[in-house]
Design a protein around this motif. Structure first.
Motif, PDB file in Angstrom:
ATOM      1  N   GLU A  13       0.913  68.936  40.922  1.00 48.72           N
ATOM      2  CA  GLU A  13      -0.077  68.209  41.711  1.00 48.72           C
ATOM      3  C   GLU A  13      -0.450  66.861  40.984  1.00 48.72           C
ATOM      4  N   SER A  14      -0.142  66.935  39.845  1.00 50.59           N
ATOM      5  CA  SER A  14      -0.843  65.579  38.967  1.00 50.59           C
ATOM      6  C   SER A  14       0.560  64.891  38.957  1.00 50.59           C
ATOM      7  N   GLN A  15       1.581  64.949  39.367  1.00 49.82           N
ATOM      8  CA  GLN A  15       2.840  64.025  39.453  1.00 49.82           C
ATOM      9  C   GLN A  15       3.221  63.692  40.915  1.00 49.82           C
ATOM     10  N   VAL A  16       3.026  64.700  41.777  1.00 46.71           N
ATOM     11  CA  VAL A  16       3.489  64.399  43.219  1.00 46.71           C
ATOM     12  C   VAL A  16       2.299  63.761  44.075  1.00 46.71           C
ATOM     13  N   ALA A  17       2.775  62.940  44.822  1.00 44.85           N
ATOM     14  CA  ALA A  17       1.825  62.542  45.903  1.00 44.85           C
ATOM     15  C   ALA A  17       1.652  63.586  47.109  1.00 44.85           C
ATOM     16  N   SER A  18       0.646  63.891  47.582  1.00 47.76           N
ATOM     17  CA  SER A  18       0.471  64.641  48.719  1.00 47.76           C
ATOM     18  C   SER A  18       0.193  63.848  49.912  1.00 47.76           C
ATOM     19  N   VAL A  19       0.342  64.487  51.185  1.00 46.58           N
ATOM     20  CA  VAL A  19       0.001  63.882  52.374  1.00 46.58           C
ATOM     21  C   VAL A  19      -0.772  64.868  53.236  1.00 46.58           C
ATOM     22  N   ASN A  20      -1.656  64.690  53.987  1.00 41.42           N
ATOM     23  CA  ASN A  20      -2.194  65.582  54.889  1.00 41.42           C
ATOM     24  C   ASN A  20      -1.341  65.590  56.284  1.00 41.42           C
ATOM     25  N   VAL A  21      -2.073  66.545  57.149  1.00 45.96           N
ATOM     26  CA  VAL A  21      -1.173  66.890  58.348  1.00 45.96           C
ATOM     27  C   VAL A  21      -1.311  65.606  59.171  1.00 45.96           C
ATOM     28  N   THR A  22      -2.440  64.906  59.266  1.00 44.68           N
ATOM     29  CA  THR A  22      -2.619  63.685  60.172  1.00 44.68           C
ATOM     30  C   THR A  22      -1.836  62.545  59.609  1.00 44.68           C
ATOM     31  N   GLU A  23      -1.669  62.287  58.355  1.00 47.13           N
ATOM     32  CA  GLU A  23      -0.771  61.369  57.701  1.00 47.13           C
ATOM     33  C   GLU A  23       0.619  61.404  57.912  1.00 47.13           C
ATOM     34  N   ALA A  24       1.044  62.892  57.888  1.00 49.49           N
ATOM     35  CA  ALA A  24       2.368  63.358  58.093  1.00 49.49           C
ATOM     36  C   ALA A  24       2.876  63.004  59.748  1.00 49.49           C
ATOM     37  N   ALA A  25       1.853  63.329  60.374  1.00 49.42           N
ATOM     38  CA  ALA A  25       2.139  63.309  62.109  1.00 49.42           C
ATOM     39  C   ALA A  25       2.336  61.794  62.331  1.00 49.42           C
ATOM     40  N   GLU A  26       1.412  60.959  61.741  1.00 47.02           N
ATOM     41  CA  GLU A  26       1.730  59.598  61.910  1.00 47.02           C
ATOM     42  C   GLU A  26       3.010  58.820  61.315  1.00 47.02           C
ATOM     43  N   LEU A  27       3.760  59.523  60.263  1.00 46.35           N
ATOM     44  CA  LEU A  27       4.904  59.189  59.778  1.00 46.35           C
ATOM     45  C   LEU A  27       6.203  59.664  60.559  1.00 46.35           C
ATOM     46  N   LEU A  28       5.815  60.602  61.480  1.00 47.15           N
ATOM     47  CA  LEU A  28       6.981  61.388  61.880  1.00 47.15           C
ATOM     48  C   LEU A  28       7.877  60.417  62.835  1.00 47.15           C
ATOM     49  N   GLY A  29       9.192  60.347  62.704  1.00 53.63           N
ATOM     50  CA  GLY A  29       9.892  59.394  63.347  1.00 53.63           C
ATOM     51  C   GLY A  29      10.150  58.086  62.687  1.00 53.63           C
ATOM     52  N   SER A  30       9.365  57.774  61.501  1.00 51.59           N
ATOM     53  CA  SER A  30       9.625  56.774  60.787  1.00 51.59           C
ATOM     54  C   SER A  30      10.839  56.432  60.075  1.00 51.59           C
ATOM     55  N   GLU A  31      11.404  55.442  59.852  1.00 52.35           N
ATOM     56  CA  GLU A  31      12.553  55.215  59.226  1.00 52.35           C
ATOM     57  C   GLU A  31      12.623  55.433  57.824  1.00 52.35           C
ATOM     58  N   GLU A  32      11.260  55.350  57.304  1.00 54.44           N
ATOM     59  CA  GLU A  32      11.066  55.237  55.876  1.00 54.44           C
ATOM     60  C   GLU A  32      10.947  56.650  55.206  1.00 54.44           C
ATOM     61  N   ILE A  33      10.747  57.799  56.042  1.00 51.53           N
ATOM     62  CA  ILE A  33      10.745  59.047  55.712  1.00 51.53           C
ATOM     63  C   ILE A  33      11.399  60.052  56.265  1.00 51.53           C
TER      64      ILE A  33
END
Length: 129
Positions: A13-33
């Motif tokens: 947890e101290s080393q890895v970024a976390s995203v919540n569901v809302t953030e992940a949903a916004e990233l869906l389909g992105s070429e970057e993830i």
């Protein structure tokens, strides 16, 4: 026992970024993830998965990431951030830490697929093999 799972999760947890569901949903389909489901295939068949995500069984992760491995998956060599998820977020947090140590840009989906589904996000079904 010198190191327990709670210690390992706290360290990750101290080393890895976390995203919540809302953030992940916004990233869906992105070429970057790329969303990566590390659950067992039976979990995917029973519960479905996040649409457009890749599946990488936790037990094969290191072998699929390493370009020197005969099991390497070329999509892990793409210049993207890999957002890992499992059922509750524990396995994926540890997987994201491992992948990060292997040189990938990573994040973990906080709350995992359970949080995704409970938030009413879309679910893709996978036919049994």
């Amino acid at each position: 026992m010198v190191l327990g799972y709670k210690d390992m999760l706290a360290e990750a947890e101290s080393q890895v970024a976390s995203v919540n569901v809302t953030e992940a949903a916004e990233l869906l389909g992105s070429e970057e993830i790329t969303l990566v489901d590390i659950r067992d295939i039976r979990e995917l068949e029973r519960e479905g998965l996040v649409p457009g995500s890749k599946h990488a069984p936790r037990g094969m992760l290191e072998f699929w990431i390493d370009p020197q491995s005969p099991y390497h998956k070329p999509w892990f060599a793409e210049d993207r951030t890999f957002v890992f998820y499992c059922a509750s977020g524990w396995r994926s947090l540890l997987a994201a830490e491992t992948a990060q140590r292997m040189g990938l840009k990573t994040a973990s989906l906080r709350g995992g697929f359970t949080a995704w589904r409970e938030a009413g996000q879309p679910v893709e079904t996978r036919a049994p093999r």
